[in-house]
Design an enzyme around this catalytic site. Structure first.
Site, PDB file in Angstrom:
ATOM      1  N   ASP A  93      -8.731  -8.127   7.798  1.00  0.00           N
ATOM      2  CA  ASP A  93      -8.241  -6.878   7.210  1.00  0.00           C
ATOM      3  C   ASP A  93      -8.377  -5.703   8.163  1.00  0.00           C
ATOM      4  OD1 ASP A  93      -7.690  -8.040   4.716  1.00  0.00           O
ATOM      5  OD2 ASP A  93      -9.771  -7.817   4.102  1.00  0.00           O
ATOM      6  N   ASP A 123       0.794  -1.241   0.000  1.00  0.00           N
ATOM      7  CA  ASP A 123       0.000   0.000   0.000  1.00  0.00           C
ATOM      8  C   ASP A 123       0.820   1.281   0.000  1.00  0.00           C
ATOM      9  OD1 ASP A 123      -2.259  -1.491   0.026  1.00  0.00           O
ATOM     10  OD2 ASP A 123      -2.933  -0.900   2.011  1.00  0.00           O
TER      11      ASP A 123
END
Length: 589
Positions: free
Chosen positions: A415, A194
């Site tokens: 997550d 990310d």
């Protein structure tokens, strides 16, 4: 993991300026030979460093993940589903080092040495004498996860924590990897999921602006440090098709990756490849859709689900990115890895053929295997399934230049939490993980996240059960309740009537739930009607793919005419306590 609006290509020029934090030493540049160098510019020997570390090796099986799988299997009432879990329990998965303490280990997490020792034993027991490759996820940058909250980390975007990242994190990892007893292992390091993708699309966010120089400095330092070891292979995270697939984003990403590579001491040689779809659910392939194909006079990618993004799946994104990387200066030996841990999309909702509709939106919605309501949904996505099993050099995708399919994100690890959960890891609460939240980033749709999720990285049995039930390719005999399918849902019962309907409660939270009803035609129908459970209260207008009135659901114009054996489905959000799963009364009207 995330998705953001497209950017103009020119915007990348701004983010590329965010290079140094002010006190870095001048970049000595690549060595004359292009080989890795030490801080003094002396070439480092990388004898034995192969082009694809996964080729000819076995992948590390994490006993901790296996234990979680077997524990969940033992608590699963469906014997067929439990058997499927056990069949997957020895699959290899990545090991995440998501904070400094995970290097030495904690009371609940084994440290790096323990994993490497297990990998050495695994190699010693291999009958063919194959080396073992350990996939390590390097994930602790200062200001981590700058555009979300679920995976925020322990280090802040400042020089003090940047120093800690260098010495207490990267140096500590390399000190262990450099030991003689681990020299025969192959270490595939997935570098900072990310991070750089956020600088491509979210550079205008204040947190990302603050983190940008530290992302670059930290990644360059990690690449340089790992390059000193011949048995370490560095793979940069490259998001996924639904994040960077638009041409503007893809071009900016390749340019940024090339610039970061050239800031390292050994240039492009510091990066062995790129990983896509880390912890995401973008499917490997969309078998019934092709970018550029015309439906109703419009290209498939013009549908609202794709928003003119031509990379419909991960195989397409990997191929697209590889071409751009090579054009930007990376060698043709650059390998791509796809995380297939959660992108299978099996189960009863998976299409088996392309739609016959001439309406673009209907065609895409009926043809796509990605069953999310929006490609931006990323947190504990409901309906997802385990994808292709880990394998080196998978065939069938020559343009993608794949080194491997790998389960970078271990299936069953959360997550992010569905609500704020106190923790000592710096992880926050992101509303994208709340199943009752409607996000502007999803065009006002619900997140599709599973309820009752723990913090990111924690074991989430409900998610794992669904991933196994919806695996594609399927595992074993699948769900007992589905008579051998892998859906994990109750099969629509055969009854003496023109149609049958089955209710499945998919998500539950305080004073609410989501429900799906599958309608099966036992004979040719011109229309149908389903009696909802007594007392059903619908939340507002949250009723999809059917009409409802006085407790009766009836079809839309496009799903009323069913041939024998065909199915239709509709969903809704109910208020109050959910009814039980099971058959509902269905009539041919």
């Amino acid at each position: 993991m995330r998705i953001a609006p497209r950017i103009a290509a020119a915007a990348s020029a701004l983010l590329l300026l965010a290079g140094c934090t002010g006190d870095e030493q001048p970049d000595p540049g690549p060595s004359a030979t292009g080989a890795p160098t030490t801080d003094a510019g002396v070439p480092v020997s990388r004898e034995g460093h192969v082009e694809n570390p996964y080729e000819g090796a076995t992948m590390y099986v994490n006993a901790d993940w296996t234990a979680n799988v077997l524990s969940t299997a033992g608590e699963t009432a469906d014997s067929f589903l439990a058997d499927d879990m056990r069949a997957l329990s020895t699959q290899p998965t990545g090991v995440w080092l998501d904070r400094i303490k995970t290097i030495a280990g904690t009371d609940s997490v084994r440290g790096l040495e323990a994993h490497l020792d297990d990998a050495v034993r695994q190699a010693a027991n291999d009958p063919d004498g194959a080396p073992v490759v350990v996939t390590l996820v390097i994930y602790d940058l200062p200001g981590r996860d700058c555009y979300a909250l679920a995976s925020n980390g322990e280090l802040s975007a400042n020089q003090e924590d940047m120093a800690r990242y260098r010495t207490e994190y990267i140096d500590a990892i390399v000190d262990i990897l450099a030991r003689d007893e681990y020299a025969d292992l192959r270490i595939a390091a997935v570098i900072e999921p990310d991070s750089l993708p956020n600088l491509v699309t979210n550079a205008d966010a204040e947190a990302c602006q603050e983190a940008a120089p530290y992302y670059r400095e930290g990644i360059v330092y990690a690449l340089d440090t790992f390059a000193s070891l011949a048995n370490v292979y560095s793979y940069l995270d490259a998001a996924h098709a639904g994040w960077l697939g638009w041409p503007d984003n893809a071009g900016a990403a390749a340019a940024l990756f090339a610039e970061v590579a050239q800031e390292t001491q050994s240039g492009f040689a510091s990066i062995d490849g790129f990983v896509t779809d880390t912890a995401n659910t973008t499917p490997l392939e969309e078998p019934f859709l092709e970018a550029g194909a015309q439906v109703g006079g419009q290209p498939v990618e013009a549908a609202s689900f794709y928003q003119y993004n031509p990379d419909l799946d991960e195989a397409s994104w990997a191929a697209d990115l590889w071409q751009r990387l090579v054009a930007a200066g990376f060698p043709e030996s650059t390998g791509m890895v796809i995380d297939t841990s959660r992108n299978g999309w099996g189960g009863p909702d998976r299409p088996t053929a392309a739609s016959t509709s001439n309406d673009l939106e209907t065609y895409v919605d009926e043809s796509r295997v990605d069953r999310r309501g929006h490609r931006g949904a990323w947190c504990n996505v409901s309906g997802a399934g385990i994808g292709e099993r880990p394998v080196a050099s998978p065939e069938g995708y020559p343009d993608a230049h794949l080194d491997a399919f790998v389960w970078v994100k271990p299936p069953g690890e959360s997550d992010g939490s569905s609500r704020l959960v106190a923790n000592d890891q710096g992880k926050g609460f992101d509303e994208m993980c709340d199943p009752a939240y409607r996000s502007d980033r999803l065009d006002g749709q619900l997140t599709g996240a599973l309820p009752d999720a723990p913090i990111s990285g924690a074991w989430f049995p409900a998610q794992f059960s669904e991933l196994v039930a919806n695996a594609y390719p399927a595992v074993g005999q699948g769900s007992e309740s589905a008579g051998g399918s892998t859906s994990g849902e109750t099969e629509a019962p055969t009854i003496d009537g023109a149609c049958a309907a089955t209710l499945t409660i998919e998500q539950i939270w305080t004073n609410g739930y989501t429900a799906r009803v599958l309608v099966t035609a036992n004979a040719d129908l011109s229309t149908w009607a389903v009696m909802l459970p007594a007392g059903t209260q619908i939340r507002g207008s949250d009723f999809w793919n059917a009409e409802h009135n006085d407790g009766i659901a009836t079809p839309k114009e496009w799903n009323d005419d069913l041939t024998a054996g065909a199915t239709a489905d509709f969903s809704y959000i109910g208020e109050g306590d959910p009814p039980a799963d099971g058959p509902l009364e269905c009539r041919a009207e």
